[in-house]
Design an enzyme around this catalytic site. Structure first.
Site, mmCIF file in Angstrom:
data_model
loop_
_atom_site.group_PDB
_atom_site.id
_atom_site.type_symbol
_atom_site.label_atom_id
_atom_site.label_comp_id
_atom_site.label_asym_id
_atom_site.label_seq_id
_atom_site.Cartn_x
_atom_site.Cartn_y
_atom_site.Cartn_z
ATOM 1 N N ARG A 58 148.920 205.552 -38.116
ATOM 2 C CA ARG A 58 149.157 206.976 -38.314
ATOM 3 C C ARG A 58 150.610 207.332 -37.988
ATOM 4 N NH1 ARG A 58 147.548 209.961 -35.053
ATOM 5 N NH2 ARG A 58 146.889 208.539 -33.405
ATOM 6 N N LYS A 199 141.249 210.563 -40.083
ATOM 7 C CA LYS A 199 141.572 211.428 -38.961
ATOM 8 C C LYS A 199 141.917 212.853 -39.392
ATOM 9 C CE LYS A 199 140.742 208.583 -35.654
ATOM 10 N NZ LYS A 199 139.457 208.753 -34.904
ATOM 11 N N HIS A 218 135.722 212.708 -29.772
ATOM 12 C CA HIS A 218 136.240 211.399 -30.176
ATOM 13 C C HIS A 218 135.564 210.368 -29.285
ATOM 14 C CE1 HIS A 218 139.862 208.554 -30.903
ATOM 15 N NE2 HIS A 218 138.993 208.484 -31.888
ATOM 16 N N SER A 237 142.062 203.180 -27.220
ATOM 17 C CA SER A 237 142.107 201.816 -27.728
ATOM 18 C C SER A 237 142.272 200.813 -26.591
ATOM 19 C CB SER A 237 143.275 201.678 -28.711
ATOM 20 O OG SER A 237 143.357 200.373 -29.208
ATOM 21 N N LYS A 241 135.422 200.625 -25.913
ATOM 22 C CA LYS A 241 134.491 201.611 -26.474
ATOM 23 C C LYS A 241 133.596 201.004 -27.550
ATOM 24 C CE LYS A 241 136.092 204.656 -29.335
ATOM 25 N NZ LYS A 241 136.747 205.822 -29.997
ATOM 26 N N THR A 242 134.208 200.298 -28.500
ATOM 27 C CA THR A 242 133.432 199.690 -29.587
ATOM 28 C C THR A 242 132.544 198.572 -29.058
ATOM 29 O OG1 THR A 242 135.159 200.228 -31.195
ATOM 30 C CG2 THR A 242 133.579 198.528 -31.813
ATOM 31 N N ASP A 256 132.808 206.362 -33.501
ATOM 32 C CA ASP A 256 134.106 207.007 -33.289
ATOM 33 C C ASP A 256 134.102 208.526 -33.202
ATOM 34 O OD1 ASP A 256 136.912 206.532 -32.916
ATOM 35 O OD2 ASP A 256 137.266 207.273 -34.935
ATOM 36 N N ARG A 321 142.896 196.504 -39.647
ATOM 37 C CA ARG A 321 141.703 197.345 -39.640
ATOM 38 C C ARG A 321 140.676 196.878 -40.666
ATOM 39 N NH1 ARG A 321 140.798 201.458 -35.713
ATOM 40 N NH2 ARG A 321 142.830 201.893 -34.769
#
Length: 530
Positions: A58, A199, A218, A237, A241-242, A256, A321
């Site tokens: 981004r 996003k 988020h 990041s 979390k994932t 997410d 990604r």
């Protein structure tokens, strides 16, 4: 496929004299289109691989919100939400409309939000077929019945081939991501990075959902398939979390973006956008096997002479990604919905070795740590980072929040109190010393701590309060050595630990001074330096 109706509807938002309009193509057809257009190639598992050019992530300095009278007082203007005047935007928008004349476009009619009561119908118009495929897989896909009565609430026009002229277009570079929240139009030009589209939709939902008393978050979410108990995982990041939300014993609601209404939690998306760098089958098998036909992978490299992805190759970027629909995950909750959360977990990777492996937070502490959004960057992860650095991202998603952060914090506090939610701060970072001296806490320990929190076992144990951060540390936890639960125990030099703890606390306190609208009782819920 194209019909007169869709052409007329696109004309209403300025898209005139287009070439062929390829409307709601199936993923296989979009893959064929993208391949024929030369947009990328297939991997050995059938995923579509693309390179995104100079923008491999981004571009926050190129993101704007159109300043209009109806929304001006609601937006938290600043470095995150930079204003662009309406007349400047409209001139640029007209130029993009002219650029697209005569070009073929790909249109997908998707949904943002799995809860019918709160979802928005988002029409996506793309110059590139693979980006339309990306959004087809990332948004909720409408049923045939829904498509039959589809009326867009929001339009996104994405034209990466258009390059802005900063001097004449009033932007900062040749790329721009612009949200017109009054007219409900998103314009993305100059950047091929697919995450900008994802996003931009999320940022829009972070504006619209709170107006309907829905907390937009988020975070990832999962649920116990037997009890229905829902857990939320917030984290930046690298905090896990994932990894921690992808629990084979629980159903994944989403990885997410979520909304929390009085009815429960719902996924804003219908797909996942996972980091692929150093992905391996052993540690993350669900994600590894989701990268197949219909998925889009960005900026990965192949082993020489093959189409087999080398996930450890970060030549183009560390931000490689993979995007895929949520149904590619075996234990996904396919309707994207769950009940009222029982547990909220804030994840941080503390490289200073200060925070406990797990700590319980009261409501005010939950507000404080949501607003802080703390984790740390490690040496070598970014150019110029030579030692651990504290980093703070409000609500664990600062770049996507159009409103004052206190709006989201107050809504979370209200829900914690109303539904008696347990909130925990989990450190997946270092113990026994900072990065370079201590060790990263074992993933098996973290999983045991999280499991105990989710199963209610940590509601039955005794706690002690941290001397600086004032959070509540359990004295015991099934399956975990009690000694590690108080981080000071693992430091050889206790005075050095206290010095390090006060140093980190100072960074929290300095960061929190920017929340001018935060009541004093929230400020006092943070760490204290004697």
């Amino acid at each position: 496929m194209e019909d007169t109706k869709i052409r007329k509807e696109l004309t209403k938002i300025g898209l005139k004299n287009l070439g062929e309009i390829k409307h709601n193509l199936a993923p296989a057809l979009l893959v064929e289109e993208a391949f024929t257009n030369g947009e990328g190639v297939l991997t050995d598992t059938g995923a579509f691989r693309v390179e995104t050019g100079k923008f491999t992530g981004r571009s926050p300095k190129d993101r704007f919100i159109v300043r209009r009278r109806s929304i001006e007082k609601q937006i938290a203007w600043g470095k995150v939400n930079m204003p662009i005047e309406a007349d400047v935007f409209e001139r640029l928008y007209d130029k993009v409309m002219t650029y697209l004349e005569g070009k073929n476009v790909y249109v997908f009619d998707g949904l943002a939000g799995a809860d019918v009561q709160y979802q928005m119908q988002a029409r996506i118009i793309n110059e590139y077929a693979h980006q339309n495929l990306f959004m087809h897989q990332l948004l909720v896909r409408p049923s045939k019945e829904k498509i039959g009565c589809y009326v867009p609430d929001l339009h996104m026009v994405c034209a990466p081939g258009f390059k802005c002229d900063p001097e004449t277009d009033g932007v900062n570079s040749d790329a721009a991501i612009i949200l017109d929240l009054e007219k409900r139009i998103i314009l993305i030009v100059g950047s091929s990075y697919c995450g900008e589209m994802k996003k931009a939709i999320f940022s829009s939902m972070n504006y619209f959902l709170p107006q309907r008393n829905v907390l937009s978050m988020h975070c990832s979410a999962n649920m116990d398939p037997e009890t229905g108990n829902v857990a939320l995982f917030f984290g930046l990041s690298g905090t896990g979390k994932t990894t921690l939300s992808a629990d084979p014993a629980r159903k994944l609601i989403g990885d997410d973006e979520h909304g929390w209404s009085n009815s429960g939690v719902f996924n804003i998306e219908g797909g996942c956008y996972a980091k692929a760098i150093r992905l391996n089958e052993e540690q993350e098998p669900e994600i590894f096997h989701a990268i197949k036909f219909g998925s889009v992978v960005e900026n990965v490299q192949f082993f020489p002479g093959t189409r087999k992805v080398d996930f450890y190759d970060g030549t183009l970027t560390e931000n490689t990604r993979a995007a895929y629909p949520v149904e590619y995950i075996p234990n996904a909750q396919l309707n994207g919905r769950g009940g009222i959360p029982k547990t909220v977990i804030f994840l941080t990777a503390d490289a200073f070795g200060v925070l406990p492996p797990i700590a319980k937070l009261n409501t005010l502490q939950a507000m404080y740590h949501l607003l802080s959004g703390y984790t740390s960057k490690l040496a070598g992860t970014e150019r110029g980072v030579t030692e651990p650095q504290a980093t703070f991202s409000t609500c664990f998603g600062e770049p996507f929040l159009p409103l004052d952060p206190m709006v989201y914090a107050k809504m979370l506090a209200e829900k914690i109190e109303k539904y008696n939610v347990n909130v925990y701060l989990v450190n997946t970072g270092w113990v026994g010393g900072p990065y370079g001296i201590g060790n990263r806490i074992k993933l098996s320990y973290t999983r045991s701590l999280v499991t105990a929190a989710l199963n209610g076992e940590l509601e039955k144990v005794e706690y002690e309060q941290h001397p600086v951060f004032k959070v509540f540390m359990p004295k015991s936890c099934p399956g975990v050595d009690a000694e590690i639960l108080n981080p000071m125990n693992l430091w050889f030099d206790k005075d050095a630990y206290m010095k390090q703890a006060k140093m980190l606390a100072g960074k929290f306190i300095d960061n929190f001074t920017r929340f001018e609208s935060a009541p004093n009782f929230v400020v006092q819920a943070g760490p204290v330096i004697d």
